[in-house]
Scaffold this motif. Structure first.
Motif, short mmCIF file in Angstrom:
data_model
loop_
_atom_site.label_atom_id
_atom_site.label_comp_id
_atom_site.label_asym_id
_atom_site.label_seq_id
_atom_site.Cartn_x
_atom_site.Cartn_y
_atom_site.Cartn_z
N ALA A 94 0.85 -1.19 0.00
CA ALA A 94 0.00 0.00 0.00
C ALA A 94 0.89 1.25 0.00
O ALA A 94 1.99 1.25 0.57
N GLY A 107 -3.91 0.31 -2.91
CA GLY A 107 -3.35 -0.92 -2.37
C GLY A 107 -3.43 -2.03 -3.40
O GLY A 107 -4.28 -2.02 -4.29
N GLN A 129 -7.51 2.78 -1.22
CA GLN A 129 -7.35 2.37 0.17
C GLN A 129 -7.26 3.58 1.08
O GLN A 129 -6.54 4.54 0.80
N ASP A 131 -6.63 4.54 5.26
CA ASP A 131 -6.15 4.03 6.54
C ASP A 131 -6.13 5.17 7.56
O ASP A 131 -5.79 6.32 7.21
N SER A 143 -10.91 -0.73 1.93
CA SER A 143 -10.44 -0.84 0.54
C SER A 143 -11.62 -1.16 -0.36
O SER A 143 -12.56 -1.86 0.05
#
Length: 216
Positions: A94, A107, A129, A131, A143
């Motif tokens: 990623a 990712g 993606q 996070d 994702s």
């Protein structure tokens, strides 16, 4: 000299000589007596040195961050009729732009699911993606994208039957992680439930993912 003058001289000189003899030892003692040592507190104050400050590694947020890891999964492959749930394993990567504790990027993951050599699928997942890492360590992520699947099914008479599927997927992550830092390596571990739609059928999987990375 008349007797009374000698008596008067002795009476005057005697006290003077006695006074000189008595004062001489005291003066001598004052001359040779050592000086008193400085107080203990004053001596310690002069010799004491300041203790060094503790070294603390400060958090420096990065502008970009990447990481790589591995995953162990368990779930269904509906493209194989009657196939039970099976384990899978693979790797992932990623990369993305960070805003302190958030990262948005892309990712990629490649995995092998099912009994290898008999009936399995090779999966390449590409997706957007997101996070997030809380300063206390809570790790959340998601994702979304396509899963490209090459399926291999061993047939007794004709070798392998190969097929291809493109399945949309969505995944969520929850776990623990270090922050996106410019000066320190990041380690993370999480559980990731995942849903794919394969040939119109839902396929549920769960994966344990862990790895490390750093900021740039």
């Amino acid at each position: 000299m008349p007797h009374h003058r000698r008596t008067l001289g002795r009476a005057v000189l005697g006290p003077i000589v006695g006074l000189l003899l008595a004062s001489s030892p005291a003066a001598l003692a004052d001359d040779v007596a050592p000086s008193a040592p400085p107080p203990a507190d004053e001596t310690w104050t002069e010799e004491e040195e300041a203790a060094p400050e503790a070294v603390v590694l400060k958090f420096v947020p990065s502008r970009f961050a990447y990481d790589g890891g591995v995953q162990l999964s368990y779930g269904f492959n509906p493209q194989f009729l009657g196939s039970p749930a099976w384990v899978g394993f693979g790797g992932r990567f990623a990369w993305g732009r960070t805003w302190t504790d958030h990262r948005l990027g892309f990712g990629a993951a490649i995995s092998f699911e099912g009994p290898l050599g008999i009936q399995w699928t090779n999966v390449l997942e590409l997706g957007v993606q997101w996070d997030y890492v809380h300063p206390k360590g809570l790790y959340l992520g998601a994702s979304l994208g396509p899963a490209l699947m090459l399926n291999a099914d061993l047939k007794a008479s004709s070798g392998y039957d190969l097929s291809f599927d493109a399945a949309p997927f969505v995944a969520f992550r929850i776990g623990w992680s270090q922050r996106f830092s410019l000066v320190a390596r990041r380690f993370y571990i999480a559980v990731e439930p995942r849903l794919r739609i394969v040939d119109g059928q839902p396929a549920f999987l769960a994966a344990l993912v862990f790895g490390s990375g750093r900021g740039i």
